[in-house]
Design a protein around this motif. Structure first.
Motif, PDB file in Angstrom:
ATOM      1  N   ASP A 123      -4.233  -1.735   3.320  1.00  0.00           N
ATOM      2  CA  ASP A 123      -4.412  -0.296   3.495  1.00  0.00           C
ATOM      3  C   ASP A 123      -4.702   0.032   4.958  1.00  0.00           C
ATOM      4  OD1 ASP A 123      -4.107   0.194   0.740  1.00  0.00           O
ATOM      5  OD2 ASP A 123      -6.249  -0.106   0.380  1.00  0.00           O
ATOM      6  N   SER A 125       0.860  -1.187   0.000  1.00  0.00           N
ATOM      7  CA  SER A 125       0.000   0.000   0.000  1.00  0.00           C
ATOM      8  C   SER A 125       0.893   1.233   0.000  1.00  0.00           C
ATOM      9  CB  SER A 125      -0.898  -0.001   1.240  1.00  0.00           C
ATOM     10  OG  SER A 125      -1.716   1.155   1.292  1.00  0.00           O
ATOM     11  N   HIS A 165     -10.890  -0.317  -0.352  1.00  0.00           N
ATOM     12  CA  HIS A 165      -9.739  -0.426   0.551  1.00  0.00           C
ATOM     13  C   HIS A 165      -9.546  -1.869   1.009  1.00  0.00           C
ATOM     14  CE1 HIS A 165      -9.946   4.066   1.020  1.00  0.00           C
ATOM     15  NE2 HIS A 165      -8.646   3.845   0.900  1.00  0.00           N
ATOM     16  N   ASN A 185      -3.594   4.753   0.410  1.00  0.00           N
ATOM     17  CA  ASN A 185      -4.658   4.935  -0.580  1.00  0.00           C
ATOM     18  C   ASN A 185      -5.806   5.809  -0.060  1.00  0.00           C
ATOM     19  OD1 ASN A 185      -3.774   3.547  -2.985  1.00  0.00           O
ATOM     20  ND2 ASN A 185      -3.982   1.629  -1.835  1.00  0.00           N
TER      21      ASN A 185
END
Length: 505
Positions: A367, A327, A363, A332
């Motif tokens: 994340d 990630s 997600h 993100n």
């Protein structure tokens, strides 16, 4: 004189486990042992542990390590979480489970009353810290108010390290560093109990004799030897709170040093030669005479990652770390407040709550895991900036604890703060630091008077590598940190409402 030979036992009582280590006089680890445990949470905001667990696990680990030892045990080092409040009766029997450190937030009303009675600014100037959930003094007041039958019988005050030292030697002692976190009982100017305030809070408790963490509490008694398998007559240090023995274990106890302890909670200790004061931080005396500390603590860090791991089910930490590494910085578009158990410094708000902003159906658990690591890094930066604003000098950062393994978490912290972190060869932490202090009692380190072939902690535990921040990533995190600072004030009122609902349920 000849250099002594033999082994040192170091043991630390932590929040989630007891860890023991056998070390030779050159600092080489010969053996380790661990016992897992969990504190109890009888009500929201209350965190306790039975002191019988501490002594039982000490005995189990001592026997396990000494039975396989290839040389004589020369001394014992003790350490433990804190500041805690363990009260015993006249015969030294515990009267109730120990109330733990700042993660226990029950004494909010007592803090308000003591501030009104004694004066918040007066407390800060004399004791070095404002009253908060970290202070042991208000927890004494809570017991007096809510458990009068216990309070009437209370005669002695212990913390985990001092409880082990007592059971081993019979000495009723407490170290200055731990005492400086019993605010408002201890005077950091006079380095002694402050009778005008201590007498108002201690009831019939006889306050323990004060010594420094590396001083000898006494020697192992015949009864303790029979229970633990240790040799009778070997010296035992007074010991101190685990974050400070963690700092000793990695050589982060010199003026200008900052220790970052990555664990279930997260702790920061900055050392100076003079007192620094800040209403949002803890000013204490150091582990060594002539030093002072700025300390800060986050109520959760590794606890959040453990919580996420449990939610995700059958998945190991290496898998989660790999997914978090995949990630990108900023997870993100996720931003988290790490206040899942309230927060200690710098906001000192037991009713703060965890917040995750930006969630979408796209997600992933990677994340979320990265957002948790970043949240603790933002909390570290927040504390460091408060320290520096109050005049603290931070020339060197040394990281320690289980969270230093794997590399991702420490890299994120360096990227968020823009600061280099040093990682030492041995990261076992407080038990190792306690062993180093105990080695001073037999002249194996410079702490015990005239050294005999003495070595420093830097020789025991040299720096293995450094974590250097990535300038481009740091720039990205600068913008996110500004958003992080806004998130708490924008959600505070709602978090407090929900905390009240949680107490009611």
């Amino acid at each position: 004189m000849t250099t002594p030979t033999g082994l040192i036992l170091g043991l630390d009582i932590g929040t989630s486990s007891t860890k023991g280590v056998l070390v030779d006089l050159g600092g080489h680890i010969v053996a380790t042992a661990t016992r897992a445990h969990e504190p109890s949470r009888p009500h929201p905001g209350q965190v306790e542990m039975d002191a019988d667990v501490w002594w039982r696990e000490f005995g189990e680990i001592a026997r396990e390590l000494t039975e396989s030892a290839s040389a004589a045990i020369l001394a014992v080092g003790v350490s433990g979480m804190g500041p805690c409040v363990l009260l015993t009766d006249e015969e030294f029997h515990p009267l109730r489970p120990a109330i733990l450190y700042g993660v226990d937030t029950r004494a909010g009303q007592q803090i308000e009353r003591l501030n009104e009675k004694l004066g918040a600014e007066a407390i800060l100037q004399r004791c070095g810290s404002m009253l908060s959930s970290q202070a042991a003094g208000p927890k004494l007041a809570w017991i007096a108010e809510h458990e009068p039958q216990v309070w009437e019988r209370a005669r002695h005050l212990f913390m985990p390290a001092s409880w082990l030292a007592f059971n081993l030697t019979g000495a009723y002692v407490l170290d200055h560093q731990s005492a400086s976190q019993t605010t408002p009982l201890y005077d950091t100017l006079a380095l002694d109990w402050y009778a005008p305030w201590a007498d108002q809070l201690r009831g019939s408790i006889e306050l323990p004799t004060l010594k420094w963490p590396g001083d000898a509490a006494g020697t192992v008694t015949r009864a303790a030897a029979a229970e633990t398998g240790l040799p009778e007559g070997i010296p035992v240090i007074v010991g101190t709170i685990d974050a400070w023995t963690e700092a000793v274990s990695v050589g982060a106890q010199h003026p200008g040093d900052l220790m970052l302890m990555y664990g279930t909670t997260l702790f920061l200790v900055n050392t100076s030669a003079t007192r620094c004061l800040h209403p949002a931080l803890w000013g204490t005396v150091g582990a060594f005479e002539g030093t002072y500390n700025f300390a800060a603590g986050m109520a959760t860090s590794g606890a959040i990652t453990a919580w996420l791991k449990n939610l995700f089910g059958d998945v190991d930490y290496p898998v989660l770390l790999a997914e978090a590494a995949a990630s990108p910085p900023g997870a993100n578009g996720l931003l988290m407040l790490p206040y899942f158990a309230g927060e200690r410094t710098p906001i000192n708000d037991p009713d703060a709550r965890g917040v995750i902003v930006g969630l979408t159906l796209s997600h992933t658990r990677g994340d979320l895991y990265r957002a948790a690591l970043e949240a603790t890094a933002f909390g570290i930066r927040h504390n460091i900036e408060q320290m520096r604003a109050a005049g603290a000098t931070i020339d060197r950062i040394v990281a320690v604890g289980g969270g230093t393994q794997g590399g991702l978490w420490t890299q994120i912290v360096s990227d968020v703060t823009g600061l280099v972190q040093e990682i030492t060869t041995t990261s076992i932490g407080a038990s190792f630091g306690a062993a180093f202090l105990a080695a001073g009692l037999v002249g194996a380190t410079p702490l015990g008077g005239t050294p005999l072939g003495a070595t420093s902690i830097e020789a025991w535990n040299p720096v293995s590598h450094r974590i250097t921040p990535n300038a481009l990533t740091t720039e990205r995190y600068d913008a996110l940190f500004a958003s992080y600072l806004q998130l708490y004030p924008q959600t505070k009122a709602l978090a407090h409402e929900l905390a009240e609902v949680q107490r009611g349920s």
